[in-house]
Motif scaffolding. Structure first.
Motif, mmCIF file in Angstrom:
data_model
loop_
_atom_site.group_PDB
_atom_site.id
_atom_site.type_symbol
_atom_site.label_atom_id
_atom_site.label_comp_id
_atom_site.label_asym_id
_atom_site.label_seq_id
_atom_site.Cartn_x
_atom_site.Cartn_y
_atom_site.Cartn_z
ATOM 1 N N LYS A 37 0.890 -1.166 0.000
ATOM 2 C CA LYS A 37 0.000 0.000 0.000
ATOM 3 C C LYS A 37 0.925 1.211 0.000
ATOM 4 O O LYS A 37 1.745 1.372 0.916
ATOM 5 C CB LYS A 37 -0.896 0.005 1.240
ATOM 6 N N THR A 38 0.804 2.049 -1.012
ATOM 7 C CA THR A 38 1.801 3.092 -1.235
ATOM 8 C C THR A 38 1.157 4.452 -1.447
ATOM 9 O O THR A 38 0.108 4.566 -2.074
ATOM 10 C CB THR A 38 2.658 2.735 -2.473
ATOM 11 N N SER A 39 1.809 5.493 -0.915
ATOM 12 C CA SER A 39 1.371 6.862 -1.153
ATOM 13 C C SER A 39 2.594 7.759 -1.272
ATOM 14 O O SER A 39 3.700 7.380 -0.896
ATOM 15 C CB SER A 39 0.459 7.362 -0.028
ATOM 16 N N ILE A 40 2.374 8.954 -1.828
ATOM 17 C CA ILE A 40 3.432 9.950 -1.972
ATOM 18 C C ILE A 40 2.958 11.243 -1.323
ATOM 19 O O ILE A 40 1.820 11.669 -1.532
ATOM 20 C CB ILE A 40 3.762 10.207 -3.459
ATOM 21 N N THR A 41 3.835 11.866 -0.536
ATOM 22 C CA THR A 41 3.521 13.152 0.095
ATOM 23 C C THR A 41 4.520 14.181 -0.407
ATOM 24 O O THR A 41 5.724 13.922 -0.428
ATOM 25 C CB THR A 41 3.616 13.039 1.630
ATOM 26 N N ASP A 42 4.001 15.361 -0.798
ATOM 27 C CA ASP A 42 4.918 16.407 -1.261
ATOM 28 C C ASP A 42 5.376 17.250 -0.074
ATOM 29 O O ASP A 42 4.942 17.043 1.062
ATOM 30 C CB ASP A 42 4.309 17.241 -2.385
ATOM 31 N N GLU A 43 6.257 18.206 -0.330
ATOM 32 C CA GLU A 43 6.824 19.004 0.764
ATOM 33 C C GLU A 43 5.805 19.940 1.411
ATOM 34 O O GLU A 43 6.072 20.495 2.475
ATOM 35 C CB GLU A 43 8.048 19.776 0.296
#
Length: 69
Positions: A37-43
């Motif tokens: 289960k994968t997600s990306i968070t920006d700055e």
């Protein structure tokens, strides 16, 4: 801009940071293909689930289509 990729499976969590949205998505897609289960968070703290990866800046939609085949 930095992007944090978080992949979780069972009791395991892997975190990595990338400078490129394209590379962050590529890494996330590999984890997804392996059942994570994968997600990306920006700055700015905005979280992107896989269905939203195309919203990341400088990320060509063509790349997403090609990796989903």
């Amino acid at each position: 801009m930095t992007y944090k990729v978080v992949a979780e499976r069972g009791d395991e969590t892997i975190r990595s940071t990338r400078e490129s949205a394209l590379i962050a998505v590529a890494k996330a897609k590999i984890f997804i293909e392996e059942g994570w289960k994968t997600s990306i968070t920006d700055e700015h703290g905005r979280n992107f689930e896989p269905a939203d990866f195309h919203l990341l800046p400088a990320h060509p939609a063509k790349f997403l289509r090609r990796t989903e085949d």
